[in-house]
Scaffold this motif. Structure first.
Motif, PDB file in Angstrom:
ATOM      1  N   ASP A 244      -5.649   3.797   8.451  1.00 53.47           N
ATOM      2  CA  ASP A 244      -4.299   4.270   8.132  1.00 53.47           C
ATOM      3  C   ASP A 244      -3.252   3.174   8.298  1.00 53.47           C
ATOM      4  O   ASP A 244      -2.058   3.437   8.209  1.00 53.47           O
ATOM      5  N   VAL A 245      -3.685   1.942   8.558  1.00 51.08           N
ATOM      6  CA  VAL A 245      -2.767   0.798   8.599  1.00 51.08           C
ATOM      7  C   VAL A 245      -3.219  -0.212   7.555  1.00 51.08           C
ATOM      8  O   VAL A 245      -4.381  -0.230   7.155  1.00 51.08           O
ATOM      9  N   ASP A 246      -2.293  -1.048   7.105  1.00 48.25           N
ATOM     10  CA  ASP A 246      -2.607  -1.937   5.983  1.00 48.25           C
ATOM     11  C   ASP A 246      -3.087  -3.309   6.420  1.00 48.25           C
ATOM     12  O   ASP A 246      -3.078  -4.262   5.636  1.00 48.25           O
ATOM     13  N   GLY A 247      -3.511  -3.436   7.676  1.00 44.82           N
ATOM     14  CA  GLY A 247      -4.029  -4.706   8.139  1.00 44.82           C
ATOM     15  C   GLY A 247      -3.819  -4.888   9.629  1.00 44.82           C
ATOM     16  O   GLY A 247      -3.437  -3.952  10.348  1.00 44.82           O
ATOM     17  N   VAL A 248      -4.082  -6.094  10.099  1.00 37.60           N
ATOM     18  CA  VAL A 248      -3.898  -6.444  11.509  1.00 37.60           C
ATOM     19  C   VAL A 248      -2.527  -7.104  11.653  1.00 37.60           C
ATOM     20  O   VAL A 248      -2.199  -8.034  10.915  1.00 37.60           O
TER      21      VAL A 248
ATOM     22  N   ALA B 105       7.141  -7.200  13.829  1.00 39.91           N
ATOM     23  CA  ALA B 105       5.704  -7.455  13.724  1.00 39.91           C
ATOM     24  C   ALA B 105       5.337  -7.786  12.276  1.00 39.91           C
ATOM     25  O   ALA B 105       5.840  -7.170  11.333  1.00 39.91           O
ATOM     26  N   ARG B 106       4.449  -8.762  12.123  1.00 40.11           N
ATOM     27  CA  ARG B 106       4.089  -9.268  10.787  1.00 40.11           C
ATOM     28  C   ARG B 106       2.593  -9.071  10.548  1.00 40.11           C
ATOM     29  O   ARG B 106       1.766  -9.307  11.424  1.00 40.11           O
ATOM     30  N   LYS B 107       2.265  -8.638   9.340  1.00 38.51           N
ATOM     31  CA  LYS B 107       0.854  -8.491   8.983  1.00 38.51           C
ATOM     32  C   LYS B 107       0.231  -9.865   8.771  1.00 38.51           C
ATOM     33  O   LYS B 107       0.803 -10.721   8.094  1.00 38.51           O
ATOM     34  N   LEU B 108      -0.940 -10.068   9.349  1.00 43.15           N
ATOM     35  CA  LEU B 108      -1.657 -11.326   9.217  1.00 43.15           C
ATOM     36  C   LEU B 108      -2.567 -11.285   7.993  1.00 43.15           C
ATOM     37  O   LEU B 108      -3.263 -10.292   7.764  1.00 43.15           O
ATOM     38  N   ASP B 109      -2.560 -12.364   7.201  1.00 41.48           N
ATOM     39  CA  ASP B 109      -3.478 -12.431   6.061  1.00 41.48           C
ATOM     40  C   ASP B 109      -4.909 -12.669   6.533  1.00 41.48           C
ATOM     41  O   ASP B 109      -5.856 -12.130   5.963  1.00 41.48           O
ATOM     42  N   ARG B 110      -5.046 -13.504   7.577  1.00 40.31           N
ATOM     43  CA  ARG B 110      -6.366 -13.812   8.142  1.00 40.31           C
ATOM     44  C   ARG B 110      -6.256 -13.919   9.651  1.00 40.31           C
ATOM     45  O   ARG B 110      -5.220 -14.306  10.182  1.00 40.31           O
TER      46      ARG B 110
ATOM     47  N   SER C 228      -5.513  -0.542   4.117  1.00 36.76           N
ATOM     48  CA  SER C 228      -5.095   0.859   4.105  1.00 36.76           C
ATOM     49  C   SER C 228      -5.691   1.591   2.916  1.00 36.76           C
ATOM     50  O   SER C 228      -5.745   1.053   1.803  1.00 36.76           O
ATOM     51  N   SER C 229      -6.099   2.837   3.154  1.00 38.48           N
ATOM     52  CA  SER C 229      -6.598   3.662   2.051  1.00 38.48           C
ATOM     53  C   SER C 229      -5.466   4.384   1.339  1.00 38.48           C
ATOM     54  O   SER C 229      -5.697   5.113   0.379  1.00 38.48           O
ATOM     55  N   PHE C 230      -4.233   4.176   1.808  1.00 36.14           N
ATOM     56  CA  PHE C 230      -3.091   4.910   1.249  1.00 36.14           C
ATOM     57  C   PHE C 230      -2.208   4.045   0.352  1.00 36.14           C
ATOM     58  O   PHE C 230      -1.186   4.506  -0.128  1.00 36.14           O
ATOM     59  N   GLU C 231      -2.574   2.790   0.163  1.00 35.21           N
ATOM     60  CA  GLU C 231      -1.739   1.891  -0.635  1.00 35.21           C
ATOM     61  C   GLU C 231      -2.537   1.305  -1.784  1.00 35.21           C
ATOM     62  O   GLU C 231      -3.765   1.223  -1.748  1.00 35.21           O
ATOM     63  N   GLU C 232      -1.814   0.864  -2.823  1.00 36.91           N
ATOM     64  CA  GLU C 232      -2.466   0.194  -3.940  1.00 36.91           C
ATOM     65  C   GLU C 232      -3.113  -1.094  -3.434  1.00 36.91           C
ATOM     66  O   GLU C 232      -2.541  -1.828  -2.633  1.00 36.91           O
ATOM     67  N   GLN C 233      -4.319  -1.366  -3.929  1.00 38.96           N
ATOM     68  CA  GLN C 233      -5.071  -2.511  -3.417  1.00 38.96           C
ATOM     69  C   GLN C 233      -5.143  -3.637  -4.437  1.00 38.96           C
ATOM     70  O   GLN C 233      -5.090  -3.427  -5.641  1.00 38.96           O
ATOM     71  N   SER C 234      -5.288  -4.833  -3.896  1.00 31.00           N
ATOM     72  CA  SER C 234      -5.633  -6.003  -4.700  1.00 31.00           C
ATOM     73  C   SER C 234      -6.716  -6.736  -3.941  1.00 31.00           C
ATOM     74  O   SER C 234      -7.046  -6.390  -2.803  1.00 31.00           O
ATOM     75  N   ASP C 235      -7.279  -7.756  -4.559  1.00 29.86           N
ATOM     76  CA  ASP C 235      -8.327  -8.522  -3.877  1.00 29.86           C
ATOM     77  C   ASP C 235      -7.797  -9.253  -2.650  1.00 29.86           C
ATOM     78  O   ASP C 235      -8.562  -9.706  -1.805  1.00 29.86           O
ATOM     79  N   GLN C 236      -6.486  -9.404  -2.543  1.00 27.84           N
ATOM     80  CA  GLN C 236      -5.879 -10.114  -1.415  1.00 27.84           C
ATOM     81  C   GLN C 236      -5.247  -9.165  -0.405  1.00 27.84           C
ATOM     82  O   GLN C 236      -4.541  -9.598   0.501  1.00 27.84           O
ATOM     83  N   ALA C 237      -5.481  -7.867  -0.547  1.00 32.07           N
ATOM     84  CA  ALA C 237      -4.834  -6.898   0.334  1.00 32.07           C
ATOM     85  C   ALA C 237      -5.432  -6.940   1.730  1.00 32.07           C
ATOM     86  O   ALA C 237      -6.534  -7.441   1.948  1.00 32.07           O
ATOM     87  N   GLY C 238      -4.692  -6.388   2.682  1.00 29.61           N
ATOM     88  CA  GLY C 238      -5.206  -6.243   4.040  1.00 29.61           C
ATOM     89  C   GLY C 238      -5.276  -7.546   4.811  1.00 29.61           C
ATOM     90  O   GLY C 238      -4.618  -8.537   4.477  1.00 29.61           O
ATOM     91  N   THR C 239      -6.095  -7.537   5.861  1.00 29.36           N
ATOM     92  CA  THR C 239      -6.300  -8.710   6.707  1.00 29.36           C
ATOM     93  C   THR C 239      -7.780  -9.042   6.731  1.00 29.36           C
ATOM     94  O   THR C 239      -8.619  -8.167   6.972  1.00 29.36           O
TER      95      THR C 239
END
Length: 412
Positions: free
Chosen positions: A175-179, A190-195, A231-242
């Protein structure tokens, strides 16, 4: 075909509409040419309900029957997900842990994975199945009984399958879009980390971050499984999340990459313990046998053959720790004047692989806390972590101040 593992947590499969949404994501990956292993949790709240039924029925329950009951939530989700995919014309079949079979130890409610033979699923993929929907959190013991892996065990199931099948990646949908660099509910910067490196994620998970189960990160690091949290609640791309990956896959990183906290900590101090060889082993063996999860340990300077021993543990384990230490005291194995428990503390930690090569992090952290008037009770460190125990009322202030001081709102 290449294999992809996709894990959906309880909130991602909380009702039929969300199961359909998750199934569509699976369908997209199948269309890309993947054979997909989907690991599902029970619907949100269902495991808590099942646990409540067990405890109401039998307060001193048989752990084997506990596992039989609480594992049933995942079976329901797996069947519904497979049916949904079939309605989308995606060849899918549900699998319970014993059918794979996911082999575990006999430690009911806290089993560990021993082996995942790949033959059954591989054969079905060869016969045209495109998606195997596997009930997470469960396996089978050597005695043939259903076992569970502990709360959050579906994450570990997913990583284990990714390792066993040589999956290209393991995607953890939650339910969150990353770390994030810290909890966004406490710090709006707070900032979402790509990696993030495996070691950093492992420290953050063990220190209170709830994004991934600690055991799943340990397993991913050991077998080099690339994890993606999204996140399973947002539009995804290959670069989404962490992406959680090896340190060498990260070009640059801040010295400190995250601030973690644990609100429900207790500081326990044994006053006037005999200072002699073996006393620490006696204390912490008893706590281990009682299932107390000890974290920070500090021993004071000895005076006249006596010393004080301080350790931290989760607040809800204080009664268990008290009983375990009192038992060995009554048995004559340990002599101490008093056990003092302070349940009004919190643990705050800074984590970063950059700490290996840069000095001054501890000094900066302590100066920031001092400037905010926050007293440090206990300190522990590792190569990439510094943790302190402080009064719980200052926890949010400490997290915000440290996040600002280390510039975590800005990318490296």
């Amino acid at each position: 075909m290449p294999v992809l593992v996709m894990k959906f947590g309880g909130t991602s499969v909380a009702n039929l509409d969300r199961i359909r949404r998750a199934a569509k994501r699976v369908g997209v990956e199948v269309a890309k040419g993947y054979d997909v292993i989907v690991i599902v949790s029970a619907m949100s709240g269902k495991t808590n309900e099942l646990v409540g039924w067990v405890e109401e029925t039998s307060p001193l329950f048989d752990a084997r029957e506990y596992d039989a009951v609480v594992s049933s939530g995942e079976n329901v989700t797996a069947g519904l997900m497979a049916l949904t995919l079939q309605e989308m014309d995606v060849p899918a079949r549900s699998w319970q842990g014993w059918q794979v079979p996911l082999k575990t130890t006999s430690a009911h409610s806290a089993a560990r994975i021993v082996e995942i033979p790949t033959e059954n699923l591989t054969q079905k993929f060869g016969e045209g199945m495109r998606v195997a929907v596997v009930a997470g959190f469960q396996g089978i013991s050597p005695e043939g009984r259903i076992t569970t892996l502990g709360r959050g065990g579906s994450d570990t199931t997913a990583v284990a399958f990714a390792a066993a099948f040589g999956a290209e990646r393991c995607d953890i949908y939650t339910d969150v879009d990353g770390v994030y660099t810290t909890d966004p509910r406490i710090c709006e910067k707070a900032r979402k980390l790509d990696r993030i490196a495996f070691e950093e994620m492992l420290e953050l998970a063990s220190l209170g971050a709830k994004v991934l189960q600690t055991r799943s990160v340990e397993l991913a690091m050991r077998y080099g499984v690339k994890l993606r949290v999204l996140s399973s609640f947002e539009e995804q791309s290959d670069q989404a999340g962490t992406l959680v990956c090896a340190e060498e896959d990260i070009m640059e990183s801040n010295v400190v990459n995250g601030v973690a906290y644990s609100r429900d900590e207790a500081k326990m101090t044994l006053l006037s313990v005999a200072d002699r060889p073996g006393i620490a082993a006696t204390i912490f063996s008893a706590l281990s046998e009682a299932g107390v999860n000890v974290d920070m340990i500090v021993q004071n300077i000895s005076e006249e053959g006596r010393t004080d021993m301080t350790f931290s543990c989760p607040t809800n384990e204080v009664p268990r720790a008290d009983a375990a230490l009192d038992k060995i005291r009554q048995d004559g194995q340990l002599n101490y004047a008093q056990l003092v428990a302070d349940t009004d503390v919190a643990k705050v930690s800074v984590v970063g692989i950059g700490m290996r090569s840069q000095s001054g992090v501890a000094a900066k952290m302590f100066k920031v806390l001092s400037d905010e008037g926050i007293n440090i009770r206990v300190i522990t460190t590792s190569e990439i972590k510094i943790s302190v125990l402080i009064d719980r009322k200052y926890m949010e202030l400490a997290v915000q101040a440290l996040h600002d001081a280390f510039g975590l709102d800005k990318a490296a």
